[in-house]
Structures are given as structure tokens and as C-alpha cells.
Write an enzyme that holds these catalytic residues in place. Structure first.
Site, PDB file in Angstrom:
ATOM      1  N   LYS A 139       0.849  -1.186   0.000  1.00 23.26           N
ATOM      2  CA  LYS A 139       0.000   0.000   0.000  1.00 23.26           C
ATOM      3  C   LYS A 139       0.891   1.246   0.000  1.00 23.26           C
ATOM      4  O   LYS A 139       1.915   1.285   0.693  1.00 23.26           O
ATOM      5  CB  LYS A 139      -0.902  -0.021   1.231  1.00 23.26           C
ATOM      6  CG  LYS A 139      -1.946   1.079   1.290  1.00 23.26           C
ATOM      7  CD  LYS A 139      -2.843   0.879   2.510  1.00 23.26           C
ATOM      8  CE  LYS A 139      -3.890   1.961   2.665  1.00 23.26           C
ATOM      9  NZ  LYS A 139      -4.763   1.724   3.851  1.00 23.26           N
TER      10      LYS A 139
ATOM     11  N   SER B 121      -9.566   1.796   3.160  1.00 24.50           N
ATOM     12  CA  SER B 121      -8.712   2.546   2.264  1.00 24.50           C
ATOM     13  C   SER B 121      -7.669   1.705   1.530  1.00 24.50           C
ATOM     14  O   SER B 121      -6.998   2.202   0.626  1.00 24.50           O
ATOM     15  CB  SER B 121      -7.974   3.644   3.056  1.00 24.50           C
ATOM     16  OG  SER B 121      -7.087   3.074   4.012  1.00 24.50           O
TER      17      SER B 121
ATOM     18  N   SER C  68     -10.105  -0.476   7.171  1.00 23.35           N
ATOM     19  CA  SER C  68      -9.386  -0.250   5.916  1.00 23.35           C
ATOM     20  C   SER C  68      -8.686  -1.469   5.352  1.00 23.35           C
ATOM     21  O   SER C  68      -8.236  -1.442   4.204  1.00 23.35           O
ATOM     22  CB  SER C  68      -8.378   0.888   6.089  1.00 23.35           C
ATOM     23  OG  SER C  68      -9.038   2.126   6.146  1.00 23.35           O
TER      24      SER C  68
END
Length: 561
Positions: A133, A212, A236
Site C-alpha cells: 500500500k 482505504s 481499511s
């Protein structure tokens, strides 16, 4: 039971499976590309072994199967990495999961093959392509948290980045994310960032992947990497994993170092694994987890926690007592009937696997919800300023500078605002306000009690629950933008809050499909008390084996509705 070693390399025995299928995998990959080390673009796949065939084989392959093939010689890290690079080249324009590709990935894979030949694999991740990420610091790739304000940032590797490199994993690229981990605007769109654009749900491309960790989950679901690292403050990891039909673990706070990760709050943030198979999530966790002097929270890992990998337990549900977090009448009215049917069927499968299902409701949720955002605003003010101050490069010096940058940038505020940034800037940092610190202590205590009190059923330990299971997500919604469409994320339901605020483990596993044409993935989440990560993975694995609900995405343009 899986116990996890934090330091020594591991060789994991593959599960029993079809040798014919394994040979089919290596034949397809070998035909697809046999590329020289150091060539970043290996060209199109050879005739007879196209992207769809490779994708089908990669989708089903587990890390232990790949390790056996690489250890025995037919498969190499270069071929495997090249296959994933082709997938990114051919599919990511539709999915939008990968923000940046590592141009040295094949060179790194060639080095992994050399190490395997000369000294043997360094870990069970040797030669395995991993997406990170883009809020996890990398010295050789962008680290932007999706924001154009950090395009000039030049950090060193995060602790977990170094762990992955030392373990022989191939960092194939950085995954897109909801910008600033969905903590910039009140009407944000999950999966959108100013740097990476929009990530789409690979099952239905006009549907949202949740966030996210949108790119991490969508990238794994689309077989653009074998596994990925996500981060979670609240939902997330588990929400995008559930929404894109993969396994995601939000670990106990302190099990994985947060050093070198763009923060929201040190009180809730953690990185964790995302994978198509529970065994792969467990293997990735075994490399990520462990103590780190740079993150004091990791010093609380219990002594002896993890003494060696012995394998996930496919019978963990047999004899277990599982609390089923039932929907209230109001929640049931909001959640669509097909999603409720998926959850009900999952509970029946849990019982069929030998578990006792006990309906439960978790207390204190209103109080936790009311206190969480105010606490996070103050903590973000503190933690983002500290991160920016410690990170080299050309970027704003603090939160006030980020706000000013966004006001002047032509892209950043195109679809939604920065209300959370502005509220955080106005909030006192915790060190200056005893009330803020007290609020965090209160909601953490309530969140832990909400889980621990429910787990402690009856008068004796025989009445206790082993875990709580809840519905991870409702179907992915049509992606909209507030400033263009008047609506943004149409989020309906989640069970992520208690474990997130408590700092307890939460793992989601695919459970079925719902929504229009029943085309959209639904997950269920197992969560328990502090340091119960291994038991939660065992339960997820047991459910996965008893009820293999996942299927590969079809990249439908839309399903209507």
C-alpha cells in the site's frame, strides 16, 4: 494451530493437491514468458498461454504450492514475477490497483533465484511478488499516501519493507489507496487518490472496492500480485478485502511495526496481510510481525508468541463456540436481503463444521462511535506532523502546509473537500489536552469490554466463546464523486469498529456473493481478544476449507441496480 516465528526462515510443506494441476501452472507460466533478468517489459505472452489462462492458474495457486515448484526447479521467481507484471500490464488500466510498478522487480527476482540456488530460501516468501500500500515507506518507489503533496517525499524503507526484502519477497509495486487512508474529507470516494486515480472493483468495474486499502485488495483479487500489505485504522483492511472477495487480517495493535507508515493515529493504525488464501495471509504475517525498537507497541508481544510454523488447523471450527453478531431490526432493514442470506448461510456452514453458534449483541457501540472520530482528529494532528517532520524530501512541513497545498492544487479537491484535515488542524494535540487523552482511554476500554464481556459467556470457561463472527461488508456500491454526483461512498454496514478501537485482531474471509445478479463479494469476519491473531486465522482457514466461497473476478463493466 499456526504458531509464527518472527526471525528464522521457514519452509512450509505444501498441502496435498494435484500434481497435474501444479504442472499445468508451471507449463502455462513457462510458455507465457521466459525472460532474462533485468528486463522490465518482457513483451506479450507466448501463443497458447494468454493472460486469462495465467490469471486462472495464479488465482488458485497458494504460496506453499509456488514454493514447491520453485524449490524443485521448474518455476523461478523471474517467471512468476514476469507473469504478474504481464497481468498488471494487461489488466490494471481497468482495475487501477497499482499506483507504481517496481522497474527492478525482475532484477530482484533474479537475485532471489540466485539465493535459492546457492544458500536456499530465506523464508516462505522467497521469490513471492508482494504489493505494498502506498502509505508504506519505500526508498526506491514513491510513498505518497495517494497525495500529490508527497510526490517529492524521499523516505527510507519502513521496517516492514526491510523485513520483506530480507525475507526474499519481491516488492512488485505500490498499491493505490483512498487518499490519506480516507482521512481527508467528509465526503470522500474510497479508492480514489490524486496520484493514483480511481481503483475499481474487479468483479464489477463500476462498483467501489471500499477502502482505504483499495488497491491492495483489488490487486490481490485480480491476481496482480500473490499477496499485498494493507493498513487499517478502522475497516481499511477488512472492508476492501470483503468487498473484493479476498482474505484480510487486521492484526492486534503492536504485532506489526508501524515505523515508516504514513499515520492516522498510533492508537489504532496497523499494517496487515491481504491474500486470496488464508494460508498465504498467515505466511505474510509471519514475515511482517515481530518486535521493532522503533515501535514501542511491538515490545508488548507476549514472550514465546510464535515458536514455529506447524500449519493452519482446518478443523478449528469443530467444537468451537462462536458468537454470531446479529443485525438489529434497523440494520436488517438497511442491509439487502441477499447479503443477509449470505451471512445466514455462512452461520449454517459454521455450525455444519461442528461449531456452536451463539447469537450476541455487542454493547457500548454508540459510545464508541461517538468518541472515535474526535479522538482520531487530535491524534492525526499529532502523528502526521511527526511523520512529516521525520521524512526527508520536498513536501509540506506539517498539516497546515498540507491544507494550503490542497487549496492551491488543481487536482486534490476536484471531487471532495478536506474537512477532516481542517478539523484535525483545529483540534488540540493529545499532549496538550487531558480531555482528549481521557476520551481515547474511555473508548478503548469500552471497545475492549464490548468484545471481552461477550466472549466471557456463562459461569465457567466452558461457556466462553472462542470468537465473534460478523458480516464484514455489504455489496460494493456504484462509485460516485460528491462534487460531481452529489453523493460519494454509499456505505451501509460494518463490524470493524470494536476490534479497530480495541486494537484486537479481525480477519475477513470470503462467504458468498450478493447484490445485483449476485455478482459482488461478501465476507464474514472473525474477531477475538488481544493476541488471538493465530486463532482467528485458524477459524478463517477452517471456514474457507469447509465452505470455499471465493471465485475469480470476471471484470464485468456493470450489473445495474
Amino acid at each position: 494451530m499456526l504458531s509464527i516465528p518472527w526471525e528464522e526462515p521457514v519452509r512450509i510443506a505444501p498441502p496435498p493437491g494435484s500434481r497435474v494441476r501444479q504442472l499445468g501452472l508451471i507449463t502455462a507460466l513457462a510458455l507465457a514468458l521466459l525472460v532474462p533478468a533485468g528486463v522490465a517489459d518482457a513483451g506479450p505472452p507466448a501463443d497458447g498461454a494468454g493472460t486469462a489462462q495465467i490469471g486462472e492458474l495464479l488465482d488458485a495457486a497458494t504460496i506453499p504450492q509456488l514454493q514447491e515448484l520453485m524449490q524443485d526447479g521448474p518455476l523461478t521467481a523471474v517467471v512468476l514475477t514476469g507473469a504478474y507484471l504481464h497481468r498488471i500490464h494487461d489488466l490494471d488500466d481497468e482495475v487501477g490497483a497499482v499506483l507504481a510498478v517496481n522497474e527492478h522487480a525482475l532484477r530482484d527476482a533474479a537475485e532471489s533465484d540466485r539465493v535459492r540456488r546457492t544458500t536456499g530460501p530465506r523464508s516462505a516468501l522467497e521469490g513471492i511478488p508482494v504489493l505494498l500500500k502506498d502509505n508504506v515507506d519505500t526508498a526506491d518507489l514513491p510513498t505518497t499516501a495517494g497525495s500529490r503533496a508527497l510526490l517529492g517525499s524521499r523516505p527510507d524503507d519502513a521496517t516492514i519493507t526491510r523485513k520483506l526484502r530480507d525475507a526474499g519477497a519481491i516488492i512488485i509495486g505500490k498499491a493505490n489507496l483512498s487518499e490519506w487512508a480516507n482521512f481527508r474529507g467528509a465526503n470522500s470516494t474510497s479508492g480514489w487518490s490524486g496520484v493514483g486515480g480511481q481503483t475499481n472493483n474487479p468483479y464489477v468495474l463500476d462498483r467501489n472496492p471500499c477502502g482505504s486499502s483499495s488497491g491492495s485488495a483489488a490487486g490481490v483479487a485480480a491476481s496482480l500480485a500473490q499477496v499485498a500489505v494493507g493498513t487499517e485504522t478502522d475497516g481499511s483492511i477488512v472492508c476492501p478485502s470483503g468487498t473484493t472477495g479476498v482474505v484480510g487480517l487486521k492484526p492486534t495493535l503492536g504485532l506489526v511495526s508501524r515505523d515508516g507508515i504514513v499515520p492516522i493515529s498510533a492508537e489504532q493504525d496497523t499494517a496487515g496481510p491481504i491474500a486470496r488464501h488464508t494460508v498465504d495471509a498467515a505466511i505474510l504475517l509471519s514475515v511482517l510481525a515481530g518486535t521493532d525498537p522503533a515501535d514501542p507497541a511491538t515490545g508488548e508481544i507476549p514472550a514465546g508468541f510464535g515458536a514455529g510454523v506447524t500449519g493452519l488447523d482446518p478443523t478449528k471450527l469443530d467444537g468451537a463456540r462462536i458468537g454470531v453478531w446479529t443485525l438489529s431490526p434497523e440494520e436488517s432493514a438497511a442491509v439487502d436481503d441477499t447479503t443477509e442470506a449470505v451471512f445466514a448461510r455462512a452461520v449454517k456452514e459454521i455450525e455444519a463444521a461442528g461449531a456452536t453458534a451463539v447469537p450476541v449483541q455487542l454493547p457500548y457501540q454508540a459510545e464508541i462511535g461517538a468518541g472515535e472520530t474526535p479522538a482520531l482528529l487530535a491524534e492525526f494532528h499529532r502523528d502526521i506532523n511527526a511523520y512529516l517532520a521525520a521524512t526527508p524530501g520536498d513536501h509540506p512541513a506539517d498539516l497546515a502546509g498540507l491544507i494550503q497545498f490542497n487549496q492551491q492544487d488543481p487536482v486534490e479537491l476536484k471531487y471532495f473537500g478536506q474537512e477532516l484535515f481542517e478539523q484535525a488542524q483545529a483540534a488540540p494535540v493529545p499532549a496538550d489536552d487531558p480531555a482528549v487523552r481521557a476520551q481515547r482511554d474511555t473508548i478503548r476500554d469500552l471497545a475492549r469490554r464490548s468484545i471481552d464481556e461477550v466472549l466471557a459467556q456463562g459461569a465457567g470457561p466452558e461457556d466462553d466463546l472462542d470468537a465473534i463472527v460478523g458480516l464484514t461488508n455489504t455489496p460494493g456500491w456504484v462509485t460516485h464523486y460528491f462534487k460531481r454526483d452529489g453523493v460519494a461512498d454509499e456505505f451501509v454496514y460494518s463490524t470493524s469498529g470494536p476490534a479497530a478501537v480495541a486494537g484486537y485482531p479481525d480477519v475477513t474471509v470470503p462467504a458468498g456473493f450478493a447484490g445485483p445478479q449476485e455478482a459482488l463479494p461478501i465476507g464474514i469476519s472473525f474477531f477475538g481478544t488481544r493476541w488471538d491473531d493465530v486463532d482467528m486465522l485458524d477459524l478463517a482457514y477452517s471456514f474457507e476449507k469447509a465452505f470455499p466461497a471465493r471465485r475469480a473476478p470476471e471484470y464485468l463493466p456493470t450489473v445495474g441496480g
